[in-house]
Enzyme design. Structure first.
Site, PDB file in Angstrom:
ATOM      1  N   HIS A 123       0.876  -1.177   0.000  1.00  0.00           N
ATOM      2  CA  HIS A 123       0.000   0.000   0.000  1.00  0.00           C
ATOM      3  C   HIS A 123       0.916   1.230   0.000  1.00  0.00           C
ATOM      4  O   HIS A 123       2.021   1.181   0.540  1.00  0.00           O
ATOM      5  CB  HIS A 123      -0.834  -0.054   1.280  1.00  0.00           C
ATOM      6  CG  HIS A 123      -1.886   0.989   1.417  1.00  0.00           C
ATOM      7  ND1 HIS A 123      -1.616   2.288   1.779  1.00  0.00           N
ATOM      8  CD2 HIS A 123      -3.227   0.928   1.256  1.00  0.00           C
ATOM      9  CE1 HIS A 123      -2.738   2.975   1.845  1.00  0.00           C
ATOM     10  NE2 HIS A 123      -3.739   2.172   1.530  1.00  0.00           N
ATOM     11  N   ASP A 199       3.281  -4.307   7.985  1.00  0.00           N
ATOM     12  CA  ASP A 199       2.029  -3.563   7.892  1.00  0.00           C
ATOM     13  C   ASP A 199       0.871  -4.532   8.148  1.00  0.00           C
ATOM     14  O   ASP A 199       0.537  -5.355   7.296  1.00  0.00           O
ATOM     15  CB  ASP A 199       1.943  -2.948   6.479  1.00  0.00           C
ATOM     16  CG  ASP A 199       0.619  -2.253   6.231  1.00  0.00           C
ATOM     17  OD1 ASP A 199      -0.249  -2.274   7.128  1.00  0.00           O
ATOM     18  OD2 ASP A 199       0.453  -1.686   5.130  1.00  0.00           O
ATOM     19  N   GLN A 202      -4.407  -4.947   7.078  1.00  0.00           N
ATOM     20  CA  GLN A 202      -5.457  -5.859   6.603  1.00  0.00           C
ATOM     21  C   GLN A 202      -5.587  -7.098   7.474  1.00  0.00           C
ATOM     22  O   GLN A 202      -6.662  -7.684   7.573  1.00  0.00           O
ATOM     23  CB  GLN A 202      -5.183  -6.272   5.145  1.00  0.00           C
ATOM     24  CG  GLN A 202      -5.347  -5.151   4.150  1.00  0.00           C
ATOM     25  CD  GLN A 202      -6.784  -4.623   4.075  1.00  0.00           C
ATOM     26  OE1 GLN A 202      -7.742  -5.339   4.296  1.00  0.00           O
ATOM     27  NE2 GLN A 202      -6.914  -3.339   3.789  1.00  0.00           N
ATOM     28  N   LYS A 225      -9.970  -0.095  10.715  1.00  0.00           N
ATOM     29  CA  LYS A 225     -10.176  -1.356   9.971  1.00  0.00           C
ATOM     30  C   LYS A 225     -10.753  -2.441  10.885  1.00  0.00           C
ATOM     31  O   LYS A 225     -11.305  -3.429  10.413  1.00  0.00           O
ATOM     32  CB  LYS A 225      -8.868  -1.852   9.358  1.00  0.00           C
ATOM     33  CG  LYS A 225      -8.131  -0.801   8.557  1.00  0.00           C
ATOM     34  CD  LYS A 225      -8.099  -1.113   7.102  1.00  0.00           C
ATOM     35  CE  LYS A 225      -7.224  -0.110   6.379  1.00  0.00           C
ATOM     36  NZ  LYS A 225      -7.705   0.233   5.060  1.00  0.00           N
ATOM     37  N   CYS A 367      -4.757   2.402  -3.588  1.00  0.00           N
ATOM     38  CA  CYS A 367      -3.491   2.919  -3.021  1.00  0.00           C
ATOM     39  C   CYS A 367      -2.358   1.919  -3.214  1.00  0.00           C
ATOM     40  O   CYS A 367      -1.504   1.759  -2.320  1.00  0.00           O
ATOM     41  CB  CYS A 367      -3.631   3.266  -1.542  1.00  0.00           C
ATOM     42  SG  CYS A 367      -4.842   4.540  -1.226  1.00  0.00           S
TER      43      CYS A 367
END
Ligand code: PMP
Length: 410
Positions: A123, A199, A202, A225, A367
């Site tokens: 991303h 990261d 998600q 999220k 993104c």
């Protein structure tokens, strides 16, 4: 833990009762962009604002003590969710800010000529800060390639990581849904002497994350999220690294002493939490972590992957060889998230037509322009599921695609 029931879970989300237009129910399949807020989070935030709203760590009155206790308890809850110590958890404004914090603060310890590596699956939040750092500090930016199947190419890593001081990879792609085997990447990074930044934007909404078992050095997530309010995120870092890092933002509460010309700084996490923090959002994030931790995540993921399979098969049946899935088509080692293109259609047109049926999808580059470029497309349409989704959501999506194809491919 109660047995997993999507219907019972669904009832926990007030917004899912929403009609997009009279008689058009909502089918929310954009969970990868933002998670919906369960009642437990809404209630926790409202309760806090009604009974404990004050600034933290400043005043001695009762409300201030309640706010401080709630904020400290939120850090404890997030730490439990990540299996880490609370003192190594920094509240940020989100994933993007957490990654910029590491890039600016830890990045300032790197030397001109050093190499840093970023995967092409990232991303922009886990790519642009590293580009900016490389330009600012005169670092070499190394690409960690993906396989033709849309996963991080582990075979290429030993060579690509050679001489690299820091590597940044996603735990799961927000475009392909592919889950990265972080423990393997961390072992390779360690062997190369590189610090590993992961990261978790998600991955974290799909259940508690055993960060120590991953073996990475930094882990970040975004509260929204997980269904928390916007404006809060998390950076976890290894203690010796956090301790060695200079402040990111200057201001109140991140200092030990302030003189007119110089200051000394508090230890982490306070060192990285200048100014009034996102108190109510952090309280909401703690409630979201509690909510997610109470779900049988194995069962929930199996349910969502079965729906993902239904969606992929349905798309294949309706679109034939016009369909292109970005990334793995199989259901192993992936999240319930699918991005696709249908030849002759534009993602925004698809999304607009589906919206009329109450189906919320996302169209565009998500993104992740570098990743789309690697796939040779400008954008895609994405369906991203949560545990509350059901077959009705998938069937509404497929019926919408069928409609859209009639309009767009006459
Ligand atoms: N990384 C990934 C994989 C994401 O999906 C997102 C959100 N789309 C981000 C980072 C950035 O998160 P935020 O915008 O909440 O900072």
């Amino acid at each position: 833990m109660e047995p997993f029931s999507p219907a019972r879970l669904r009832a926990e989300y007030p917004i899912l009762a929403e009609e997009i237009a009279p008689g058009v129910p909502l089918h929310y399949l954009d969970n990868g962009a933002t998670g919906q807020m369960p009642r437990a989070v809404l209630d926790a935030v409202v309760r806090h604002e009604m009974h404990g709203r004050a600034n933290v760590k400043r005043s001695v009155h009762t409300l201030a003590a309640r706010a401080t206790d709630a904020y400290d308890a939120a850090r404890d809850e997030v730490a439990r969710y990540l299996h880490v110590a609370a003192r190594d958890v920094v509240f940020t404004a989100g994933c993007t800010m957490a990654l910029n914090l590491v890039a600016q603060s830890y990045g300032s310890l790197l030397q001109p000529g050093d190499a840093i590596a970023v995967s092409e699956l990232e991303h922009h939040a886990n790519m642009v800060p590293w580009q900016m750092l490389a330009a600012r500090r005169g670092l070499r930016l190394v690409r960690l390639p993906m396989t033709a199947g849309g996963r991080l190419d582990l075979a290429a890593l030993p060579r690509a990581l050679d001489g690299v001081k820091l590597a940044a990879v996603t735990h799961a792609s927000n475009v392909t849904g592919a889950i990265t085997p972080i423990a393997e990447v961390a072992a390779l990074a360690r062997a190369a002497g590189a610090v590993l930044v992961v990261d978790g934007a998600q991955m974290a909404p799909h259940g508690p994350v055993d960060v120590p078992a991953l073996g990475c050095d930094f882990y970040v997530l975004s509260g929204h999220k997980l269904g928390a309010p916007n404006g809060v995120g998390v950076l976890w870092g290894r203690r010796p690294l956090l301790d060695a890092m200079p402040p990111f933002l200057g201001g109140g509460e991140m200092i030990r002493t302030v003189g007119f010309e110089t200051s000394t700084y508090a230890r982490p996490p306070q060192r990285f939490e200048a100014g009034t923090p996102p108190i109510a959002p952090a309280v909401g994030l703690a409630a979201a972590c509690r909510f997610h931790a109470a779900i049988d995540h194995q069962a929930a993921l199996a349910h969502q992957l079965a729906l993902t399979g239904r969606l992929i098969e349905g798309l294949q049946a309706r679109c034939g060889n016009r369909l292109r899935l970005l990334g793995p088509a199989g259901l192993d080692d992936r999240l319930p998230l699918v991005s696709f293109t249908i030849e002759g259609t534009h993602p925004h047109d698809l999304c607009q037509i589906l919206d009329r049926r109450g189906v919320a999808l996302r169209g565009g580059h998500h993104c992740a322009q570098v990743l789309h470029h690697a796939f040779g497309v400008a954008g895609s349409t994405r369906a991203s599921l949560a545990a509350f989704n059901d077959a009705g959501d998938i069937d509404a999506c497929l019926a919408g695609i069928e409609d859209a194809l009639k309009v767009l491919l006459p």
